[in-house]
Design an enzyme around this catalytic site. Structure first.
Site, mmCIF file in Angstrom:
data_model
loop_
_atom_site.group_PDB
_atom_site.id
_atom_site.type_symbol
_atom_site.label_atom_id
_atom_site.label_comp_id
_atom_site.label_asym_id
_atom_site.label_seq_id
_atom_site.Cartn_x
_atom_site.Cartn_y
_atom_site.Cartn_z
ATOM 1 N N ARG A 1 62.241 19.800 -16.059
ATOM 2 C CA ARG A 1 61.057 18.992 -15.857
ATOM 3 C C ARG A 1 61.148 17.487 -16.100
ATOM 4 N NH1 ARG A 1 57.131 22.648 -19.325
ATOM 5 N NH2 ARG A 1 58.707 22.184 -20.890
ATOM 6 N N ARG B 1 65.063 20.750 -6.990
ATOM 7 C CA ARG B 1 64.068 21.820 -6.894
ATOM 8 C C ARG B 1 63.021 21.573 -5.820
ATOM 9 N NH1 ARG B 1 61.584 24.597 -10.483
ATOM 10 N NH2 ARG B 1 60.516 25.098 -8.577
ATOM 11 N N ASP C 1 64.564 31.755 -16.881
ATOM 12 C CA ASP C 1 63.233 31.817 -17.480
ATOM 13 C C ASP C 1 63.088 33.171 -18.153
ATOM 14 O OD1 ASP C 1 60.476 30.282 -17.508
ATOM 15 O OD2 ASP C 1 60.036 32.413 -17.292
HETATM 16 O O1 1CP Z 1 58.891 24.671 -11.446
HETATM 17 C C1 1CP Z 1 59.273 24.428 -12.624
HETATM 18 O O2 1CP Z 1 60.122 23.563 -12.881
HETATM 19 C C2 1CP Z 1 58.575 25.265 -13.637
HETATM 20 C C3 1CP Z 1 58.778 24.842 -15.041
HETATM 21 C C4 1CP Z 1 59.686 25.834 -15.742
HETATM 22 C C5 1CP Z 1 61.029 25.625 -16.110
HETATM 23 C C6 1CP Z 1 61.869 24.397 -15.884
HETATM 24 C C7 1CP Z 1 59.341 27.143 -16.132
HETATM 25 C C8 1CP Z 1 58.047 27.820 -15.869
HETATM 26 N N1 1CP Z 1 60.429 27.729 -16.738
HETATM 27 C C9 1CP Z 1 61.477 26.823 -16.753
HETATM 28 C C10 1CP Z 1 62.857 27.065 -17.279
HETATM 29 C C11 1CP Z 1 62.976 27.644 -18.617
HETATM 30 N N2 1CP Z 1 62.057 28.480 -19.196
HETATM 31 C C12 1CP Z 1 64.087 27.512 -19.487
HETATM 32 C C13 1CP Z 1 65.413 26.843 -19.152
HETATM 33 C C14 1CP Z 1 65.400 25.354 -19.240
HETATM 34 C C15 1CP Z 1 65.801 24.762 -20.561
HETATM 35 O O3 1CP Z 1 65.437 25.269 -21.633
HETATM 36 O O4 1CP Z 1 66.532 23.748 -20.570
HETATM 37 C C16 1CP Z 1 63.785 28.215 -20.652
HETATM 38 C C17 1CP Z 1 64.621 28.320 -21.903
HETATM 39 C C18 1CP Z 1 62.529 28.823 -20.454
HETATM 40 C C19 1CP Z 1 61.925 29.745 -21.414
HETATM 41 C C20 1CP Z 1 60.467 30.012 -21.356
HETATM 42 N N3 1CP Z 1 59.679 30.263 -20.264
HETATM 43 C C21 1CP Z 1 59.673 30.194 -22.498
HETATM 44 C C22 1CP Z 1 60.197 30.113 -23.907
HETATM 45 C C23 1CP Z 1 60.363 28.688 -24.304
HETATM 46 C C24 1CP Z 1 59.115 27.994 -24.697
HETATM 47 O O5 1CP Z 1 58.824 26.954 -24.095
HETATM 48 O O6 1CP Z 1 58.446 28.461 -25.635
HETATM 49 C C25 1CP Z 1 58.363 30.483 -22.096
HETATM 50 C C26 1CP Z 1 57.173 30.735 -22.972
HETATM 51 C C27 1CP Z 1 58.378 30.528 -20.681
HETATM 52 C C28 1CP Z 1 57.245 30.842 -19.784
HETATM 53 C C29 1CP Z 1 57.031 29.723 -18.836
HETATM 54 N N4 1CP Z 1 57.816 29.508 -17.742
HETATM 55 C C30 1CP Z 1 57.393 28.381 -17.086
HETATM 56 C C31 1CP Z 1 56.276 27.859 -17.816
HETATM 57 C C32 1CP Z 1 55.493 26.641 -17.440
HETATM 58 C C33 1CP Z 1 56.080 28.692 -18.922
HETATM 59 C C34 1CP Z 1 55.039 28.514 -20.049
HETATM 60 C C35 1CP Z 1 53.682 28.938 -19.599
HETATM 61 C C36 1CP Z 1 52.722 29.008 -20.776
HETATM 62 O O7 1CP Z 1 52.258 27.956 -21.247
HETATM 63 O O8 1CP Z 1 52.431 30.128 -21.238
#
Ligand code: 1CP
Length: 336
Positions: free
Chosen positions: A30, A39, A75
């Site tokens: 992001r 992306r 993810d």
């Molecule tokens: O289109 C996009 O770019 C969407 C944004 C995005 C990204 C870049 C999402 C959607 N997921 C990810 C990648 C991601 N997710 C990573 C790898 C990138 C990095 O860490 O460098 C990781 C480790 C995650 C893990 C993840 N997904 C968590 C645990 C981490 C945390 O932040 O607590 C959680 C809760 C998610 C769910 C999720 N996926 C995406 C979003 C926006 C969310 C959170 C939604 C919410 O608020 O409940």
């Protein structure tokens, strides 16, 4: 440095290191213009299934910030999708589940994950290991409670009210759901470990919404089933978990992740003997540079009270973060 163990691994094992290793949760993605460019025409879940894209996106923050560890671009819902659950990641929202899981029949319909379902992850890891050299590679998965919260709510939620309604109202269904999720998560982590990741992080991002008693009764056994006996260092992280740190350590952790609410010296006294990871408030990165530098040095100093410290933020990088601030922050930690 050929032959010496990677800095992050040494710190995770509590060995003496010259300075803390540093990486950032959500460092890929992001906040990076090069990520947004890649992306532009590819959906989030599709990008996670393409080993070439996973490799490139995972490497972007390593090249830019010179962090000591990469985190696999994926993810927490990727293994659920791979096990056949109908869900998508919607831009600006997050995971959205087509049919939320609420009943014993819904739970029974969730099938186990076969390693072949996530072969694309193993392939991405092989590509990455060829590029990373001394930089550690961290694999990850979502913990049963946090995964259950998305499946039961149908998407992101603030209070996890429906999740807790199931937990309190139908504990048998709840435990059956978490047992299935633990099995999927376990297989997903084992695939990553077999492919060669150096360490794994279990994200129980939303566990902080639970009391310690409820965490122990409804969640701990399932997270333990995921973490018990894994053969690489295990980082166990949640947000708002100051009161849960000892229970999360008991569930399984070589490294306990701490958010910004609990100073690392306080956390060190709550989980004696554990290496800590954290815990700069991600919002501090929007402050003037002298504030960022001072807060970074405070976190490094407080981390010295633990048997080992891996520098990180207290939660993920915010999308609006200036990437140059992250690069400078890495320099401060690496010269500490
Ligand atoms: O289109 C996009 O770019 C969407 C944004 C995005 C990204 C870049 C999402 C959607 N997921 C990810 C990648 C991601 N997710 C990573 C790898 C990138 C990095 O860490 O460098 C990781 C480790 C995650 C893990 C993840 N997904 C968590 C645990 C981490 C945390 O932040 O607590 C959680 C809760 C998610 C769910 C999720 N996926 C995406 C979003 C926006 C969310 C959170 C939604 C919410 O608020 O409940």
């Amino acid at each position: 440095m050929g032959g010496t163990m990677k800095l992050l691994l040494r710190a995770a094992r509590g060995e003496a290191v010259p300075r803390p290793p540093v990486w950032f949760m959500r460092q890929a993605g992001r906040s990076l213009p090069e990520y947004r460019a890649l992306r532009a025409d590819v959906g989030m879940l599709e990008s996670c299934r393409r080993p070439d894209l996973v490799c490139e996106i995972t490497l972007q923050p390593v090249r830019r910030h010179k962090v000591d560890a990469a985190i696999l671009f994926s993810d927490i819902v990727v293994p659920l999708r791979a096990a056949g659950i109908d869900l998508d990641i919607v831009a600006g929202t997050g995971p959205v589940v087509a049919s939320p899981v609420r009943t014993a029949d819904d739970v029974a319909a969730i099938r186990p994950l076969e390693p072949g379902d996530v072969a694309f992850v193993a392939e991405a890891i092989r590509l990455l290991l060829a590029e990373l050299g001394e930089t550690a590679l961290i694999g990850f998965a979502g913990a049963p409670f946090t995964l259950a919260s998305y499946l039961v709510e149908g998407g992101p939620s603030r209070h996890h009210a429906k999740t807790k309604a199931l937990m309190y109202g139908a504990p048998d269904v709840w435990h059956a759901l978490c047992a299935r999720l633990a099995s999927i998560t376990r297989v997903f982590l084992e695939v990553q470990i077999a492919a060669g990741v150096d360490a794994v992080q279990l994200f129980d991002s939303w566990a902080g919404s639970l009391s310690e008693a409820d965490y122990r009764r409804y969640v701990l056994p399932h997270s333990r089933a995921v973490l018990d006996g894994l053969t690489v260092p295990r980082i166990h992280f949640g947000v708002g978990t100051g009161e849960l740190l000892p229970a999360m350590a008991e569930a399984g952790a070589d490294v306990v992740g701490v958010d910004w609410r609990t100073p690392l010296d306080v956390a060190a006294s709550r989980v004696p003997g554990k290496v800590l990871q954290g815990n700069l408030d991600p919002c501090v990165l929007t402050a003037p540079w002298p504030v960022v530098a001072a807060e970074t040095r405070r976190v490094v100093a407080e981390g010295k009270k633990a048997p080992g410290h891996i520098f990180n933020l207290g939660h993920g990088v915010l999308p609006e973060t200036d990437p140059d601030v992250l690069t400078r922050l890495v320099e401060v930690v690496q010269s500490s």
